[in-house]
Every structure is written in C-alpha cells, then in structure tokens.
Design a protein around this motif. Sequence first.
Motif, short mmCIF file in Angstrom:
data_model
loop_
_atom_site.label_atom_id
_atom_site.label_comp_id
_atom_site.label_asym_id
_atom_site.label_seq_id
_atom_site.Cartn_x
_atom_site.Cartn_y
_atom_site.Cartn_z
N LEU A 105 0.83 -1.21 0.00
CA LEU A 105 0.00 0.00 0.00
C LEU A 105 0.87 1.26 0.00
CD1 LEU A 105 -2.82 -0.98 2.52
CD2 LEU A 105 -2.97 -0.86 0.03
N GLY A 106 1.99 1.21 0.72
CA GLY A 106 2.88 2.36 0.72
C GLY A 106 3.43 2.65 -0.66
N SER A 107 3.70 1.59 -1.41
CA SER A 107 4.18 1.78 -2.77
C SER A 107 3.10 2.36 -3.67
CB SER A 107 4.67 0.44 -3.33
OG SER A 107 5.06 0.56 -4.69
N LEU A 108 1.86 1.89 -3.52
CA LEU A 108 0.77 2.35 -4.39
C LEU A 108 0.29 3.75 -4.04
CD1 LEU A 108 -1.38 -0.91 -4.61
CD2 LEU A 108 0.01 0.10 -6.42
N ILE A 109 0.13 4.04 -2.73
CA ILE A 109 -0.49 5.28 -2.31
C ILE A 109 0.53 6.38 -2.03
CG2 ILE A 109 -1.98 6.36 -0.56
CD1 ILE A 109 -3.37 3.64 -0.23
N LEU A 110 1.59 6.02 -1.30
CA LEU A 110 2.59 7.02 -0.95
C LEU A 110 3.74 7.10 -1.95
CD1 LEU A 110 2.89 6.38 2.91
CD2 LEU A 110 1.45 8.03 1.72
N LYS A 111 3.74 6.16 -2.91
CA LYS A 111 4.79 6.11 -3.94
C LYS A 111 6.17 5.86 -3.33
CE LYS A 111 1.56 7.08 -6.85
NZ LYS A 111 0.95 5.97 -7.64
N ALA A 156 -3.95 -1.50 7.98
CA ALA A 156 -2.88 -1.12 7.06
C ALA A 156 -3.26 0.13 6.28
CB ALA A 156 -2.57 -2.27 6.11
N PHE A 157 -4.50 0.17 5.76
CA PHE A 157 -4.98 1.39 5.10
C PHE A 157 -4.97 2.57 6.07
CE2 PHE A 157 -6.88 -1.06 1.55
CZ PHE A 157 -6.56 -0.21 0.51
N GLY A 158 -5.36 2.30 7.33
CA GLY A 158 -5.36 3.36 8.32
C GLY A 158 -3.97 3.92 8.56
N ILE A 159 -2.97 3.04 8.62
CA ILE A 159 -1.59 3.49 8.80
C ILE A 159 -1.13 4.34 7.63
CG2 ILE A 159 0.81 2.66 8.82
CD1 ILE A 159 -0.16 0.31 10.54
N ILE A 160 -1.43 3.89 6.42
CA ILE A 160 -1.01 4.63 5.23
C ILE A 160 -1.69 6.00 5.17
CG2 ILE A 160 -1.03 4.66 2.71
CD1 ILE A 160 0.99 2.72 3.92
N LEU A 161 -2.99 6.03 5.43
CA LEU A 161 -3.71 7.32 5.38
C LEU A 161 -3.29 8.24 6.53
CD1 LEU A 161 -7.31 6.22 4.32
CD2 LEU A 161 -5.53 7.29 2.92
N THR A 162 -2.99 7.65 7.70
CA THR A 162 -2.49 8.46 8.80
C THR A 162 -1.18 9.14 8.41
OG1 THR A 162 -3.52 7.03 10.47
CG2 THR A 162 -1.69 8.41 11.20
N LYS A 163 -0.33 8.41 7.72
CA LYS A 163 0.94 8.98 7.28
C LYS A 163 0.73 10.00 6.16
CE LYS A 163 5.66 7.63 6.23
NZ LYS A 163 6.17 8.34 7.41
N ARG A 164 -0.20 9.71 5.25
CA ARG A 164 -0.42 10.61 4.12
C ARG A 164 -1.08 11.92 4.55
NH1 ARG A 164 -3.21 9.14 -1.72
NH2 ARG A 164 -2.98 11.21 -2.63
N TRP A 165 -2.08 11.84 5.41
CA TRP A 165 -2.81 13.04 5.82
C TRP A 165 -2.09 13.81 6.92
CZ3 TRP A 165 -8.14 10.13 6.09
CH2 TRP A 165 -8.63 9.99 4.78
N GLY A 166 -1.23 13.13 7.66
CA GLY A 166 -0.52 13.80 8.74
C GLY A 166 -1.44 14.20 9.87
N ARG A 167 -1.02 15.22 10.60
CA ARG A 167 -1.80 15.74 11.71
C ARG A 167 -1.97 17.24 11.51
NH1 ARG A 167 1.37 14.30 16.02
NH2 ARG A 167 2.09 16.39 16.54
N PRO A 168 -3.18 17.77 11.69
CA PRO A 168 -3.40 19.19 11.44
C PRO A 168 -2.49 20.08 12.30
CG PRO A 168 -5.49 18.05 11.78
CD PRO A 168 -4.41 17.09 12.14
N SER A 169 -2.12 21.19 11.76
CA SER A 169 -1.30 22.14 12.50
C SER A 169 -2.01 22.60 13.77
CB SER A 169 -0.99 23.36 11.62
OG SER A 169 -0.26 24.33 12.33
N GLY A 170 -1.28 22.62 14.86
CA GLY A 170 -1.83 23.07 16.13
C GLY A 170 -2.57 22.01 16.91
N VAL A 171 -2.65 20.80 16.40
CA VAL A 171 -3.34 19.69 17.08
C VAL A 171 -2.29 18.76 17.68
CG1 VAL A 171 -4.89 17.72 16.82
CG2 VAL A 171 -5.31 19.83 15.54
N GLY A 172 -2.38 18.51 18.97
CA GLY A 172 -1.43 17.64 19.64
C GLY A 172 -1.73 16.17 19.41
N PRO A 173 -0.76 15.30 19.70
CA PRO A 173 -0.96 13.86 19.47
C PRO A 173 -2.06 13.25 20.31
CG PRO A 173 1.10 14.27 20.65
CD PRO A 173 0.59 15.59 20.19
N ILE A 174 -2.30 13.79 21.52
CA ILE A 174 -3.36 13.23 22.37
C ILE A 174 -4.73 13.52 21.76
CG2 ILE A 174 -4.49 13.38 24.62
CD1 ILE A 174 -1.80 13.78 25.89
N ALA A 175 -4.97 14.76 21.36
CA ALA A 175 -6.25 15.11 20.75
C ALA A 175 -6.45 14.34 19.45
CB ALA A 175 -6.32 16.61 20.49
#
Length: 304
Positions: A105-111, A156-175
């Motif tokens: 999935l990392g190869s297909l989605i994240l290249k 696995a899809f969740g891991i890939i999308l979590t990496k692709r979308w990242g975390r919004p600016s100003g949002v901490g890891p707990i939230a």
Amino acid sequence: MNRPTLLLLTALAPMAWGTTYLVTTELLPAGHPLLAGLLRALPAGLLAIAIGRTLPRGAWWGKAAVLGILNIGAFFALLFLAAERLPGGVAAAVAGVQPLIILGLGSLILKERIRPLTAAAAVAGTGGVALVVLGPAAELDLIGILAALGGITATAFGIILTKRWGRPSGVGPIAYAGWQLTAGGLFLLPLTLLLEGAPTTVDAGAVVGYIWLGTAGGLIAYTLWFRGIQQLPVAAPGLLALLSPVVATALGALVAGETFTPMQVVGLVLVLTALIAGQIFAQRTSDPSTPHAGETRADELIRR
C-alpha cells in the motif's frame, strides 16, 4: 526526538496490545469481545479530546471518522469475527502478514519504493510470527481467515492514510488520537448493543482489565502509535506490530504456564532479527548528509 527513542516509544504500543489476550481471558467476562473493544476506545477517546481540548475542523471531521473506523472500529469488529472462528494462534499468524500489506500500500499510495532488504525483513518477520503462534493442531476456517485479513488490511490502510494526511497544524498527538478512538468507539457502539449487550456481572478484576485496556492499550498506546506512524518510514510500524503476537505468546508462557517449543524459540529469534534489521535498512535509506533525503512528499508535509 532521536530515532531510537521514537522507535522505542512507538514499539510500546504493540507491546501493550500484546497484553490484550491475557487480560481478556483472565479478567474480562467471557463472550463480550466487542464490549472490550468499545470500552478500550470510546472512554479513552472522549478523555483524550477533553485533555487536548481540540475538535476536528472542516474536512478533518470526515478524515477522523475514516481513520477511526479503519484503525479501530472495523479492525475490532473483524477481529471479533476472526476470534469466533479461528484459534488465537492462527489469527495472530494471519496478522503477521500486515508488514507486507503495508509495503504494498505504501508503494501504491505514498509512492515509496519497496526496497528488497526491507521486504525480506517483512517476509522473515511474518514467518517468525507463524512459527511462534501456530501449532500442529491449528485449524483453518475460510470466513475466519478472510475476517482476519480484512482486519489487518483495514489497519494497514489506516496506517497509510495516517501517514499521508498527517496531523493538522496546532493539534497535539493526544487530541489526534482522541478523534480516532472516539470515532472507532462510536462505530462499535451499535454493534456491541445489537450483537452482545452488557454482561450480567462485572467483578473487580473485570474493572481492572477494562481500565488497563482503555489506558495502556487505548489512550497511551494509540497516542504513541499515531505519532510514530507520522514520523517513521512506512515499513517501520508494520514491523513493530509484529511485537504484539510475540508479547502475547511470551505472557502466555510466563503467566499462564504455557511452554515454548524449540520451533517457537526459532520464531522469536527470527522476529526480533527482522525487527532490528528492518529498522536498520529503513534508516539507511536516508543520506545523513542531507537531513531530508529519501523523504516522501507525505513525510515532508508532516514535518512542516
């Protein structure tokens, strides 16, 4: 944070999840795995949102729902079905295939290019998990196998999308973890009410078990896990996830009095070797003279 510290903290998540089987069998009321998943996700998610004091905005309402369902809600539901139809060892062995799915999935989605040494480490880790958890009397069931594969594919899809979308600016890891835990818990809530209901009795041991699953296995583990996913190479979380069935097997031997066979010892050594080698191979993909060499577009966006 340096890489070894980040790896160690991220590894604590699958290690905590490896305690789930022992806690469930020794402390929780039988026949309520969905309830265990619900109580691991929803209270921890609401607490994390209260601590982080941040709600999703705009498109992140939908993204948080998708990630929560993939990483938690759908995974727990399919895991429940697999657990009903497969021995625990078989289900864990199927879960060992996840590093290979993540690489694809990392190869297909994240290249991200699949590197032969990393792929070899993933294959070795998968084989090691199979040696650790599969016994000669293991029984296979097609629906159970498909459910287990569906569960690990969802995460696995969740891991890939979590990496692709990242975390919004100003949002901490707990939230951020709280959004996903809450979304996954809300997904599980109607399934739990329809399929299981509440147990007739909940003793003190069960209360301790639910608290452990909701804190160490929920809030703390997922906060560390999602942060690690965003900062580590795509192959790293999948390999670290192999620690979960290994810890479950080790606890079975140490606490429940189960014994290790020579083949299981070989499997443990193989898994640990694959984990260490996989992280070394991933680290070598970066040129130390250029801090962001080998970084994918998703990694760059996360760093920014």
